[in-house]
Every structure is written in C-alpha cells, then in structure tokens.
Design a protein around this motif. Structure first.
Motif, mmCIF file in Angstrom:
data_model
loop_
_atom_site.group_PDB
_atom_site.id
_atom_site.type_symbol
_atom_site.label_atom_id
_atom_site.label_comp_id
_atom_site.label_asym_id
_atom_site.label_seq_id
_atom_site.Cartn_x
_atom_site.Cartn_y
_atom_site.Cartn_z
ATOM 1 N N ALA A 84 0.850 -1.193 0.000
ATOM 2 C CA ALA A 84 0.000 0.000 0.000
ATOM 3 C C ALA A 84 0.886 1.243 0.000
ATOM 4 C CB ALA A 84 -0.922 -0.002 1.220
ATOM 5 N N ASN A 85 0.436 2.289 -0.689
ATOM 6 C CA ASN A 85 1.215 3.533 -0.748
ATOM 7 C C ASN A 85 1.411 4.155 0.624
ATOM 8 O OD1 ASN A 85 1.535 3.372 -3.514
ATOM 9 N ND2 ASN A 85 -0.183 4.737 -3.965
ATOM 10 N N GLU A 86 0.411 4.019 1.469
ATOM 11 C CA GLU A 86 0.446 4.562 2.836
ATOM 12 C C GLU A 86 0.089 3.436 3.797
ATOM 13 O OE1 GLU A 86 1.375 7.658 3.411
ATOM 14 O OE2 GLU A 86 1.377 8.273 1.302
ATOM 15 N N THR A 141 -9.888 7.767 1.585
ATOM 16 C CA THR A 141 -8.968 7.422 2.671
ATOM 17 C C THR A 141 -7.932 6.417 2.172
ATOM 18 O OG1 THR A 141 -10.324 5.571 3.450
ATOM 19 C CG2 THR A 141 -10.800 7.757 4.398
ATOM 20 N N ASN A 142 -6.841 6.276 2.916
ATOM 21 C CA ASN A 142 -5.806 5.303 2.548
ATOM 22 C C ASN A 142 -6.392 3.899 2.437
ATOM 23 O OD1 ASN A 142 -3.887 7.334 2.557
ATOM 24 N ND2 ASN A 142 -3.211 6.905 4.642
ATOM 25 N N GLU A 143 -7.263 3.555 3.390
ATOM 26 C CA GLU A 143 -7.873 2.221 3.376
ATOM 27 C C GLU A 143 -8.757 2.028 2.152
ATOM 28 O OE1 GLU A 143 -6.275 2.914 7.270
ATOM 29 O OE2 GLU A 143 -7.681 4.147 6.136
ATOM 30 N N ALA A 144 -9.555 3.033 1.829
ATOM 31 C CA ALA A 144 -10.447 2.932 0.668
ATOM 32 C C ALA A 144 -9.646 2.846 -0.627
ATOM 33 C CB ALA A 144 -11.401 4.121 0.636
ATOM 34 N N LYS A 145 -8.591 3.632 -0.725
ATOM 35 C CA LYS A 145 -7.757 3.590 -1.940
ATOM 36 C C LYS A 145 -7.146 2.205 -2.120
ATOM 37 C CE LYS A 145 -6.572 8.478 -1.860
ATOM 38 N NZ LYS A 145 -5.515 9.463 -1.542
ATOM 39 N N PHE A 146 -6.654 1.638 -1.025
ATOM 40 C CA PHE A 146 -6.033 0.315 -1.134
ATOM 41 C C PHE A 146 -7.084 -0.762 -1.421
ATOM 42 C CE2 PHE A 146 -4.091 -3.592 0.674
ATOM 43 C CZ PHE A 146 -3.043 -3.698 -0.240
ATOM 44 N N ASN A 175 -3.234 2.624 -8.951
ATOM 45 C CA ASN A 175 -2.091 3.461 -8.581
ATOM 46 C C ASN A 175 -2.348 4.287 -7.322
ATOM 47 O OD1 ASN A 175 0.575 4.398 -9.039
ATOM 48 N ND2 ASN A 175 -0.232 6.250 -9.987
ATOM 49 N N GLU A 176 -3.593 4.667 -7.084
ATOM 50 C CA GLU A 176 -3.929 5.473 -5.903
ATOM 51 C C GLU A 176 -3.706 4.704 -4.607
ATOM 52 O OE1 GLU A 176 -7.819 7.237 -6.221
ATOM 53 O OE2 GLU A 176 -7.432 7.871 -8.292
ATOM 54 N N ILE A 193 1.919 -2.142 -7.184
ATOM 55 C CA ILE A 193 0.963 -3.049 -7.827
ATOM 56 C C ILE A 193 0.508 -2.467 -9.162
ATOM 57 C CG2 ILE A 193 -1.336 -4.120 -7.626
ATOM 58 C CD1 ILE A 193 -0.702 -4.471 -4.611
ATOM 59 N N TRP A 194 0.394 -1.145 -9.248
ATOM 60 C CA TRP A 194 0.039 -0.522 -10.526
ATOM 61 C C TRP A 194 1.147 -0.754 -11.556
ATOM 62 C CZ3 TRP A 194 -3.156 0.345 -13.980
ATOM 63 C CH2 TRP A 194 -2.919 1.225 -15.033
#
Length: 196
Positions: free
Chosen positions: A55-57, A127-132, A171-172, A177-178
C-alpha cells in the motif's frame, strides 16, 4: 436487548448468503466458470492481507478487510453492473445506497451505522484504506482476465484504453501493484489479447 441484537444479526447473516448467487462477468483464474460476489470478496480479503505491505500509505488492514467483504453486499438488491458496461454507469451508488440502508439496516443500529459508513468510505475512495481496498477490487479481475487470455475483455471486445482507464485507480492505493499491472497490460497488447 442482547437477544434482540442476536436475532437481528442472525437475520442479516442469513440475508447476505444471497451474495453467493450474484454472478460476476469475470471468470475464475484459468477457468470458464464465472466468479460469484462471495468468491470475489473472499479473494479480495486474502489479497489485502497478503499485499498490505505494498500500500502507498500505512493502512488499517482490519478496516480494509471490512471494506472488501461488505462492498458488494449491496449487489444483492442492486445487482452487479459490469465495469465496462456501456449502457449503465458502473457507479450506480443511488441504487446501491438504498440497498445498503436496507441490508445493513437489518443489523442493530450501531453496527448498521458502522457498515453503511464503511461502505460509503469505500465508494468515496478518499482514505488510505479505501484507496487500497479499491486497488484490490480492480487488481483481482485484471489478474483473472490475463489468466484467461483476455477473458471478458476479449469476449466483449474491450480495448486497451478502456481497460487502462478503469484500472489506473490501482495506482492510488499501490504504485508498485500498478507498475506490475501496467506491465501485464502491455504484455497483453504484445500477445494480441488487448488491442490498442
């Protein structure tokens, strides 16, 4: 009160069994059998656990798990809209919100509010969780379609740009992974699976 909560929770558990009957357009890996929403949600949950380090964050994995396990429950009422459907927009959140309120509303008030809030957070994707979680939701069918020589992309003549545009949200949530996904898409073009 405790007994009343238990009865509501059991009613909800029985109701969500219907998710097993919601067929998706995407097929299982290396298969000609369509996946159902329950299988999809389970797979996303496993992916989120296994891939969380990418995850990005930093993310609260339990919250991501809740998101991926409940995000498609609304399809019990609203049905599954194929992401590449040209007749109906994939973001049918009005119908889905009505479904969320009905289905999650079967639970005790506090749980119902939590599930609706988590579902809305996933849909908003901020949110970070939603993006992931959304990254996992877009990544799984990409893996399935590449394992099936294009799968639904080939069946429905979906071109590279349409796939790319729908998948770039990965990518977000995870740049690594992107990058992997983009390479896969380019390989699909090279193999003639996707047309540019």
């Amino acid at each position: 009160m405790e007994n009343e909560n238990l009865l509501k929770q059991i009613s909800f558990i029985k109701e969500i069994d219907k998710i097993k009957y919601i067929q998706r357009r995407t097929k299982l890996f290396n298969s000609d059998r369509n996946e159902n929403d329950a299988e999809h949600s389970w797979h996303l949950a496993m992916m989120a656990i296994v891939l969380a380090e990418h995850a990005n964050e930093p993310v609260d994995v339990l919250k991501v798990l809740k998101m991926v396990l409940i995000h498609d429950i609304v399809e019990i009422d609203a049905g599954d809209t194929f992401i590449y459907d040209t007749a109906k927009d994939h973001s049918n959140t009005d119908e889905e919100l009505i479904a969320a309120k009905r289905i999650f509303g079967m639970l005790p008030k506090e749980q119902a509010e939590e599930f609706i809030a988590i579902w809305e957070e996933f849909e908003e994707g901020k949110t970070n969780e939603a993006k992931f979680a959304r990254s996992m939701d877009r990544f799984e069918p990409l893996l399935q379609n590449t394992s099936n020589k294009g799968g639904t992309w080939a069946e429905l003549n979906v071109d590279y740009q349409r796939v790319y545009d729908k998948k770039k949200v990965i990518n977000e949530g995870s740049t690594s992974i992107w990058n992997y996904s983009e390479n896969l898409l380019n390989e699909c073009v090279d193999k003639g699976i996707l047309k540019k």
